[in-house]
Enzyme design. Sequence first.
Site, PDB file in Angstrom:
ATOM      1  CG  ASP A  99      -2.197   0.896   1.422  1.00 47.62           C
ATOM      2  OD1 ASP A  99      -2.467   1.640  -0.276  1.00 47.62           O
ATOM      3  OD2 ASP A  99      -2.771   1.075   2.576  1.00 47.62           O
ATOM      4  N   GLY A 136      -0.354   5.414  -4.179  1.00 48.56           N
ATOM      5  CA  GLY A 136      -1.158   6.693  -4.598  1.00 48.56           C
ATOM      6  C   GLY A 136      -0.113   7.888  -3.744  1.00 48.56           C
ATOM      7  CG  HIS A 181       0.035   2.253  -8.792  1.00 50.36           C
ATOM      8  ND1 HIS A 181      -0.802   1.344  -7.749  1.00 50.36           N
ATOM      9  CD2 HIS A 181      -1.239   2.806  -9.966  1.00 50.36           C
ATOM     10  CE1 HIS A 181      -1.354   1.742  -7.561  1.00 50.36           C
ATOM     11  NE2 HIS A 181      -2.189   2.636  -8.033  1.00 50.36           N
ATOM     12  CG  LEU A 231      10.220 -16.911  -4.090  1.00 49.02           C
ATOM     13  CD1 LEU A 231       9.853 -16.725  -2.902  1.00 49.02           C
ATOM     14  CD2 LEU A 231      10.635 -15.685  -4.718  1.00 49.02           C
TER      15      LEU A 231
HETATM   16  C1  FPP Z   1      -2.003   0.240  -3.155  1.00 48.85           C
HETATM   17  O1  FPP Z   1      -1.394   0.947  -3.483  1.00 48.85           O
HETATM   18  C2  FPP Z   1      -1.585  -0.705  -3.863  1.00 48.85           C
HETATM   19  C3  FPP Z   1      -2.529  -1.077  -4.990  1.00 48.85           C
HETATM   20  C4  FPP Z   1      -3.890  -1.067  -5.692  1.00 48.85           C
HETATM   21  C5  FPP Z   1      -1.722  -1.768  -6.284  1.00 48.85           C
HETATM   22  C6  FPP Z   1       0.037  -2.675  -6.108  1.00 48.85           C
HETATM   23  C7  FPP Z   1       1.044  -2.603  -7.404  1.00 48.85           C
HETATM   24  C8  FPP Z   1       1.432  -2.560  -7.449  1.00 48.85           C
HETATM   25  C9  FPP Z   1       2.486  -2.586  -6.821  1.00 48.85           C
HETATM   26  C10 FPP Z   1       2.238  -2.973  -9.143  1.00 48.85           C
HETATM   27  C11 FPP Z   1       1.733  -3.762  -9.991  1.00 48.85           C
HETATM   28  C12 FPP Z   1       1.881  -5.397  -9.025  1.00 48.85           C
HETATM   29  C13 FPP Z   1       3.408  -6.057  -9.905  1.00 48.85           C
HETATM   30  C14 FPP Z   1       3.101  -7.444  -9.065  1.00 48.85           C
HETATM   31  C15 FPP Z   1       3.707  -5.711 -10.937  1.00 48.85           C
HETATM   32  P1  FPP Z   1      -2.424   2.567  -3.585  1.00 48.85           P
HETATM   33  O2  FPP Z   1      -2.879   3.002  -5.205  1.00 48.85           O
HETATM   34  O3  FPP Z   1      -3.736   2.500  -2.622  1.00 48.85           O
HETATM   35  O4  FPP Z   1      -2.168   3.557  -2.342  1.00 48.85           O
HETATM   36  P2  FPP Z   1      -2.412   4.507  -1.549  1.00 48.85           P
HETATM   37  O5  FPP Z   1      -3.236   4.455  -0.463  1.00 48.85           O
HETATM   38  O6  FPP Z   1      -1.529   5.662  -1.406  1.00 48.85           O
HETATM   39  O7  FPP Z   1      -2.959   5.805  -2.798  1.00 48.85           O
END
Ligand code: FPP
Length: 248
Positions: free
Chosen positions: A21, A24, A38, A132
């Site tokens: 998390d 964003g 991301h 892994l």
């Molecule tokens: C949450 O952060 C994150 C996600 C919804 C997406 C996670 C994806 C990646 C790290 C990249 C793609 C993954 C792979 C395996 C290649 P958020 O957007 O909710 O952050 P915020 O809480 O700060 O808004």
Amino acid sequence: MSTSLELDEKKLPQHIAIIMDGNGRWAQSRGLMRLMGHKAGVKTVQLIVKAAREIGIPVLTLYAFSSENWKRPATEVSGLMTLLKNYLESELISMLDNNIRLRCIGRKENLPGEIRETLETSIARTAASTGLVLNLALSYGSRDEIVGAAREMAELCLAGKLRPEEITEQSFAGRLYTAGLPDPDLIIRTGGEFRLSNFLLWQASYAEIFITETHWPDFTRKDFVAAIATFQKRQRRFGKTGDQVNGN
Ligand code: FPP
């Protein structure tokens, strides 16, 4: 490897699951589009997969896209899907070279066709790897997973192929996406929120939870090792008393 020296190799978590998390917020605090967060998060994924492999963690589950994430703006969803596809395509050779086996939990059928195919190809190509297990949670929702397992078992009962008394914790777990994998010993959540967000609710029953304020793009190998070191200092009692666990 210097960063793993402080870890007790005999007490490594057998399965680490991560709620990645804060992408964003990481981007917004820099005046960037959320998608840039991301994108930066993918680099952390590469770093942590390498670290998990080198430290000798058997299973790493990454919460990459939840069943609820479909409700995000269409541009963010499609941007995430593109990042995912690029990641799968660019990492396949490295996964094979490093003996990594790819798995996926979640509703694969909800993913765009092209991504599903790339995913299936990578899963099939890495199926013989013995190192892994990299388990990506994609279009994953834990309640949906549990209801799916319950429905499957109810149907088997109705068809006379299963007796209700044969529904046990073990047989039920065998119907979840994670069948065959150990339960997570350690769940790491970056970004500072104190919740599980519909992630591995059944499997997390006895998991140790480690929460850090650090946003996922800033999460380092050192932070990962520190989370494992903290896990190793905790006493896991599984319902027993501390004295029982210590053999007193
Ligand atoms: C949450 O952060 C994150 C996600 C919804 C997406 C996670 C994806 C990646 C790290 C990249 C793609 C993954 C792979 C395996 C290649 P958020 O957007 O909710 O952050 P915020 O809480 O700060 O808004």
